[in-house]
Write a protein that holds these residues in place. Structure first.
Motif, PDB file in Angstrom:
ATOM      1  N   LEU A 118      77.609 -32.138 -19.616  1.00 18.79           N
ATOM      2  CA  LEU A 118      77.487 -30.707 -19.935  1.00 18.79           C
ATOM      3  C   LEU A 118      78.466 -30.244 -21.011  1.00 18.79           C
ATOM      4  N   VAL A 119      79.625 -30.874 -21.095  1.00 23.39           N
ATOM      5  CA  VAL A 119      80.627 -30.439 -22.071  1.00 23.39           C
ATOM      6  C   VAL A 119      80.420 -31.071 -23.446  1.00 23.39           C
ATOM      7  N   PHE A 120      80.005 -32.333 -23.496  1.00 20.66           N
ATOM      8  CA  PHE A 120      79.971 -33.040 -24.779  1.00 20.66           C
ATOM      9  C   PHE A 120      78.584 -33.345 -25.353  1.00 20.66           C
ATOM     10  N   ALA A 121      77.535 -33.264 -24.544  1.00 20.59           N
ATOM     11  CA  ALA A 121      76.223 -33.703 -25.039  1.00 20.59           C
ATOM     12  C   ALA A 121      75.420 -32.623 -25.751  1.00 20.59           C
ATOM     13  N   TYR A 122      75.744 -31.392 -25.602  1.00 19.73           N
ATOM     14  CA  TYR A 122      74.853 -30.355 -26.099  1.00 19.73           C
ATOM     15  C   TYR A 122      75.446 -29.541 -27.251  1.00 19.73           C
ATOM     16  N   PHE A 123      76.356 -28.652 -26.955  1.00 20.35           N
ATOM     17  CA  PHE A 123      76.861 -27.743 -27.986  1.00 20.35           C
ATOM     18  C   PHE A 123      77.668 -28.449 -29.083  1.00 20.35           C
ATOM     19  N   PRO A 124      78.506 -29.430 -28.744  1.00 17.42           N
ATOM     20  CA  PRO A 124      79.189 -30.142 -29.836  1.00 17.42           C
ATOM     21  C   PRO A 124      78.216 -30.902 -30.744  1.00 17.42           C
ATOM     22  N   MET A 125      77.167 -31.454 -30.167  1.00 11.06           N
ATOM     23  CA  MET A 125      76.181 -32.188 -30.972  1.00 11.06           C
ATOM     24  C   MET A 125      75.418 -31.232 -31.898  1.00 11.06           C
ATOM     25  N   ALA A 126      75.094 -30.058 -31.398  1.00 13.35           N
ATOM     26  CA  ALA A 126      74.406 -29.075 -32.231  1.00 13.35           C
ATOM     27  C   ALA A 126      75.318 -28.605 -33.362  1.00 13.35           C
ATOM     28  N   TYR A 127      76.596 -28.407 -33.055  1.00 14.81           N
ATOM     29  CA  TYR A 127      77.531 -27.992 -34.091  1.00 14.81           C
ATOM     30  C   TYR A 127      77.691 -29.085 -35.145  1.00 14.81           C
ATOM     31  N   LEU A 128      77.763 -30.329 -34.711  1.00 13.97           N
ATOM     32  CA  LEU A 128      77.854 -31.453 -35.641  1.00 13.97           C
ATOM     33  C   LEU A 128      76.620 -31.520 -36.533  1.00 13.97           C
ATOM     34  N   ALA A 129      75.457 -31.330 -35.946  1.00 13.57           N
ATOM     35  CA  ALA A 129      74.213 -31.349 -36.728  1.00 13.57           C
ATOM     36  C   ALA A 129      74.207 -30.250 -37.773  1.00 13.57           C
ATOM     37  N   LYS A 130      74.597 -29.066 -37.376  1.00 13.90           N
ATOM     38  CA  LYS A 130      74.658 -27.932 -38.320  1.00 13.90           C
ATOM     39  C   LYS A 130      75.664 -28.235 -39.422  1.00 13.90           C
ATOM     40  N   SER A 131      76.793 -28.829 -39.052  1.00 11.45           N
ATOM     41  CA  SER A 131      77.827 -29.157 -40.039  1.00 11.45           C
ATOM     42  C   SER A 131      77.322 -30.164 -41.060  1.00 11.45           C
ATOM     43  N   LEU A 132      76.535 -31.124 -40.623  1.00  9.35           N
ATOM     44  CA  LEU A 132      75.994 -32.110 -41.546  1.00  9.35           C
ATOM     45  C   LEU A 132      74.971 -31.483 -42.493  1.00  9.35           C
ATOM     46  N   VAL A 133      74.204 -30.508 -42.001  1.00 13.25           N
ATOM     47  CA  VAL A 133      73.206 -29.844 -42.833  1.00 13.25           C
ATOM     48  C   VAL A 133      73.862 -28.957 -43.873  1.00 13.25           C
ATOM     49  N   THR A 134      74.958 -28.301 -43.506  1.00 14.95           N
ATOM     50  CA  THR A 134      75.580 -27.348 -44.439  1.00 14.95           C
ATOM     51  C   THR A 134      76.702 -27.965 -45.260  1.00 14.95           C
ATOM     52  N   LYS A 135      77.009 -29.239 -45.022  1.00 16.64           N
ATOM     53  CA  LYS A 135      78.076 -29.912 -45.774  1.00 16.64           C
ATOM     54  C   LYS A 135      77.647 -30.065 -47.233  1.00 16.64           C
ATOM     55  N   LYS A 136      78.576 -29.750 -48.130  1.00 19.23           N
ATOM     56  CA  LYS A 136      78.242 -29.830 -49.553  1.00 19.23           C
ATOM     57  C   LYS A 136      79.086 -30.862 -50.232  1.00 19.23           C
TER      58      LYS A 136
END
Length: 136
Positions: A118-136
């Motif tokens: 519950l702590v590591f599988a959901y929200f951190p993964m979504a944040y990482l995904a967003k970070s990879l999409v917006t990384k320039k």
């Protein structure tokens, strides 16, 4: 393309593709890490009856399925969303988090796994995904 349509498409495709990744990992898990002898993993009742026989290694693929399903779904949603990419990644995280919570309620697991999942599988993964999409 209409921004509203892109937003709807982002959520739908994020959920569908993330679910496919989740189910693919769940379906191959038993062939990579076999369940304990005598445990029927094809039914909820069998899992509940044999849960006490599971070792930490048996929880690797459920965690990976939850984390990578969320990650890929959030990545797809953030990539498609025309704006507010974090919001769309988190919508996917909430969807999968609710599914993970329901799974834990229906099929009790060790407290350490519940915490890690519950702590590591959901929200951190979504944040990482967003970070990879917006990384320039």
């Amino acid at each position: 393309m209409n921004p509203i349509f892109k937003k709807i498409l982002a959520v739908i495709l994020g959920i569908v593709i993330g679910s496919v990744v989740n189910m693919a990992l769940v379906s191959i898990s038993g062939s990579i890490i076999p369940p304990p002898d005598g445990v029927d993993v094809t039914t909820s009742e069998g899992l509940q009856a044999g849960m006490h026989l599971f070792q930490p290694k048996h929880f690797i693929f459920p965690f990976l399925a939850h984390a990578l399903g969320t990650f890929v779904g959030a990545l797809v949603a953030a990539k498609i969303a025309p704006s507010s990419k974090l919001t769309f990644a988190m919508i996917i995280a909430v969807f999968f988090f609710v599914g993970g919570l329901a799974s834990i309620i229906m099929l009790p697991s060790p407290i350490w796994f519940t915490f890690v999942d519950l702590v590591f599988a959901y929200f951190p993964m979504a944040y990482l995904a967003k970070s990879l999409v917006t990384k320039k």
